[in-house]
Write a protein that holds these residues in place. Structure first.
Motif, PDB file in Angstrom:
ATOM      1  N   TRP A 102       0.859  -1.202   0.000  1.00 33.54           N
ATOM      2  CA  TRP A 102       0.000   0.000   0.000  1.00 33.54           C
ATOM      3  C   TRP A 102       0.885   1.238   0.000  1.00 33.54           C
ATOM      4  CZ3 TRP A 102      -2.956  -1.491   5.044  1.00 33.54           C
ATOM      5  CH2 TRP A 102      -3.780  -2.582   4.817  1.00 33.54           C
ATOM      6  N   SER A 103       1.876   1.235   0.870  1.00 35.77           N
ATOM      7  CA  SER A 103       2.772   2.384   1.007  1.00 35.77           C
ATOM      8  C   SER A 103       3.482   2.698  -0.300  1.00 35.77           C
ATOM      9  CB  SER A 103       3.831   2.122   2.081  1.00 35.77           C
ATOM     10  OG  SER A 103       3.245   1.892   3.327  1.00 35.77           O
ATOM     11  N   LEU A 104       4.069   1.673  -0.907  1.00 33.56           N
ATOM     12  CA  LEU A 104       4.813   1.863  -2.144  1.00 33.56           C
ATOM     13  C   LEU A 104       3.910   2.395  -3.254  1.00 33.56           C
ATOM     14  CD1 LEU A 104       6.979  -1.369  -1.987  1.00 33.56           C
ATOM     15  CD2 LEU A 104       7.828   0.980  -1.800  1.00 33.56           C
ATOM     16  N   GLY A 105       2.733   1.823  -3.384  1.00 29.75           N
ATOM     17  CA  GLY A 105       1.807   2.269  -4.421  1.00 29.75           C
ATOM     18  C   GLY A 105       1.316   3.685  -4.199  1.00 29.75           C
ATOM     19  N   PHE A 106       0.953   4.006  -2.960  1.00 30.92           N
ATOM     20  CA  PHE A 106       0.467   5.347  -2.630  1.00 30.92           C
ATOM     21  C   PHE A 106       1.558   6.387  -2.876  1.00 30.92           C
ATOM     22  CE2 PHE A 106       0.147   8.713   0.640  1.00 30.92           C
ATOM     23  CZ  PHE A 106      -1.027   9.311   0.202  1.00 30.92           C
ATOM     24  N   GLY A 107       2.764   6.119  -2.382  1.00 29.30           N
ATOM     25  CA  GLY A 107       3.869   7.071  -2.541  1.00 29.30           C
ATOM     26  C   GLY A 107       4.239   7.290  -3.991  1.00 29.30           C
ATOM     27  N   HIS A 108       4.316   6.222  -4.751  1.00 30.40           N
ATOM     28  CA  HIS A 108       4.657   6.341  -6.161  1.00 30.40           C
ATOM     29  C   HIS A 108       3.601   7.163  -6.899  1.00 30.40           C
ATOM     30  CE1 HIS A 108       4.875   4.688 -10.382  1.00 30.40           C
ATOM     31  NE2 HIS A 108       6.084   5.178 -10.193  1.00 30.40           N
ATOM     32  N   MET A 109       2.326   6.892  -6.623  1.00 29.22           N
ATOM     33  CA  MET A 109       1.246   7.641  -7.263  1.00 29.22           C
ATOM     34  C   MET A 109       1.318   9.131  -6.916  1.00 29.22           C
ATOM     35  SD  MET A 109      -2.850   7.391  -6.570  1.00 29.22           S
ATOM     36  CE  MET A 109      -2.613   7.955  -4.893  1.00 29.22           C
ATOM     37  N   MET A 110       1.568   9.447  -5.650  1.00 33.04           N
ATOM     38  CA  MET A 110       1.640  10.848  -5.238  1.00 33.04           C
ATOM     39  C   MET A 110       2.841  11.547  -5.879  1.00 33.04           C
ATOM     40  SD  MET A 110      -1.097  11.257  -3.594  1.00 33.04           S
ATOM     41  CE  MET A 110      -0.985  12.797  -2.719  1.00 33.04           C
ATOM     42  N   ALA A 111       3.970  10.847  -5.981  1.00 31.27           N
ATOM     43  CA  ALA A 111       5.150  11.432  -6.635  1.00 31.27           C
ATOM     44  C   ALA A 111       4.869  11.697  -8.112  1.00 31.27           C
ATOM     45  CB  ALA A 111       6.353  10.505  -6.475  1.00 31.27           C
ATOM     46  N   GLN A 112       4.159  10.794  -8.773  1.00 32.59           N
ATOM     47  CA  GLN A 112       3.819  10.983 -10.181  1.00 32.59           C
ATOM     48  C   GLN A 112       2.934  12.214 -10.389  1.00 32.59           C
ATOM     49  OE1 GLN A 112       2.147   7.121 -11.259  1.00 32.59           O
ATOM     50  NE2 GLN A 112       3.893   6.841 -12.625  1.00 32.59           N
ATOM     51  N   HIS A 113       2.229  12.620  -9.340  1.00 23.11           N
ATOM     52  CA  HIS A 113       1.348  13.783  -9.431  1.00 23.11           C
ATOM     53  C   HIS A 113       1.995  15.049  -8.855  1.00 23.11           C
ATOM     54  CE1 HIS A 113      -1.582  10.658 -10.366  1.00 23.11           C
ATOM     55  NE2 HIS A 113      -2.196  11.622 -11.031  1.00 23.11           N
ATOM     56  N   GLY A 114       3.332  15.034  -8.739  1.00 20.03           N
ATOM     57  CA  GLY A 114       4.072  16.240  -8.399  1.00 20.03           C
ATOM     58  C   GLY A 114       4.318  16.507  -6.926  1.00 20.03           C
ATOM     59  N   HIS A 115       3.979  15.557  -6.057  1.00 17.66           N
ATOM     60  CA  HIS A 115       4.207  15.751  -4.628  1.00 17.66           C
ATOM     61  C   HIS A 115       5.607  15.274  -4.245  1.00 17.66           C
ATOM     62  CE1 HIS A 115       0.015  16.801  -4.122  1.00 17.66           C
ATOM     63  NE2 HIS A 115      -0.285  15.763  -4.892  1.00 17.66           N
ATOM     64  N   THR A 116       6.156  15.847  -3.202  1.00 18.91           N
ATOM     65  CA  THR A 116       7.445  15.427  -2.673  1.00 18.91           C
ATOM     66  C   THR A 116       7.199  14.279  -1.711  1.00 18.91           C
ATOM     67  OG1 THR A 116       8.315  17.666  -2.848  1.00 18.91           O
ATOM     68  CG2 THR A 116       9.460  16.163  -1.347  1.00 18.91           C
ATOM     69  N   VAL A 117       7.777  13.115  -1.997  1.00 20.10           N
ATOM     70  CA  VAL A 117       7.532  11.918  -1.200  1.00 20.10           C
ATOM     71  C   VAL A 117       8.854  11.378  -0.675  1.00 20.10           C
ATOM     72  CG1 VAL A 117       6.595   9.574  -1.191  1.00 20.10           C
ATOM     73  CG2 VAL A 117       5.480  11.356  -2.558  1.00 20.10           C
ATOM     74  N   VAL A 118       8.877  11.114   0.640  1.00 23.29           N
ATOM     75  CA  VAL A 118      10.037  10.519   1.296  1.00 23.29           C
ATOM     76  C   VAL A 118       9.575   9.226   1.960  1.00 23.29           C
ATOM     77  CG1 VAL A 118      11.797  10.812   3.091  1.00 23.29           C
ATOM     78  CG2 VAL A 118      11.058  12.790   1.727  1.00 23.29           C
ATOM     79  N   PHE A 119      10.209   8.110   1.591  1.00 31.15           N
ATOM     80  CA  PHE A 119       9.955   6.825   2.245  1.00 31.15           C
ATOM     81  C   PHE A 119      10.969   6.635   3.354  1.00 31.15           C
ATOM     82  CE2 PHE A 119       7.725   5.723  -1.656  1.00 31.15           C
ATOM     83  CZ  PHE A 119       6.661   4.984  -1.173  1.00 31.15           C
TER      84      PHE A 119
END
Length: 103
Positions: free
Chosen positions: A25-42
């Protein structure tokens, strides 16, 4: 938005990592948010790997202490969530148990 994701398990193979459900869930959510221009840190333990468009760090890294718009935590360790400076804290916990009952 600036999003910190506390991801359980290993994610050293990026989106193809053999993580359990919460990690997926985490990987999918983060990747999707990054693709939409958000800054994502795992953030994880050991916090190694590559997720396209995202930073990947170990727990305790200096980026942990930045200010975030969202903490998305699928490990749900209440003490860790209390340490993170975020406007919104989302605990995406997998099941009802003593930890989720105490929230």
């Amino acid at each position: 938005m600036k999003i910190l994701i506390h991801c359980p398990g290993q994610f050293d193979q990026g989106l193809d990592s053999p993580a359990r459900g919460e990690g997926r869930w985490s990987l999918g959510f983060g990747h999707m948010m990054a693709q939409h221009g958000h800054t994502v840190v795992f953030m994880g333990n050991p916090g190694k790997g590559e997720v396209p468009g995202c930073a990947v760090i170990p727990i305790g890294h200096e980026l942990c202490w930045d200010t975030y718009d969202i903490l998305f935590d699928t490990t749900y360790w209440p003490a860790r969530a209390e340490e993170i400076d975020a406007k919104v804290k989302i605990a995406a916990y997998w099941s009802w148990d003593s930890i989720s009952a105490s929230i």
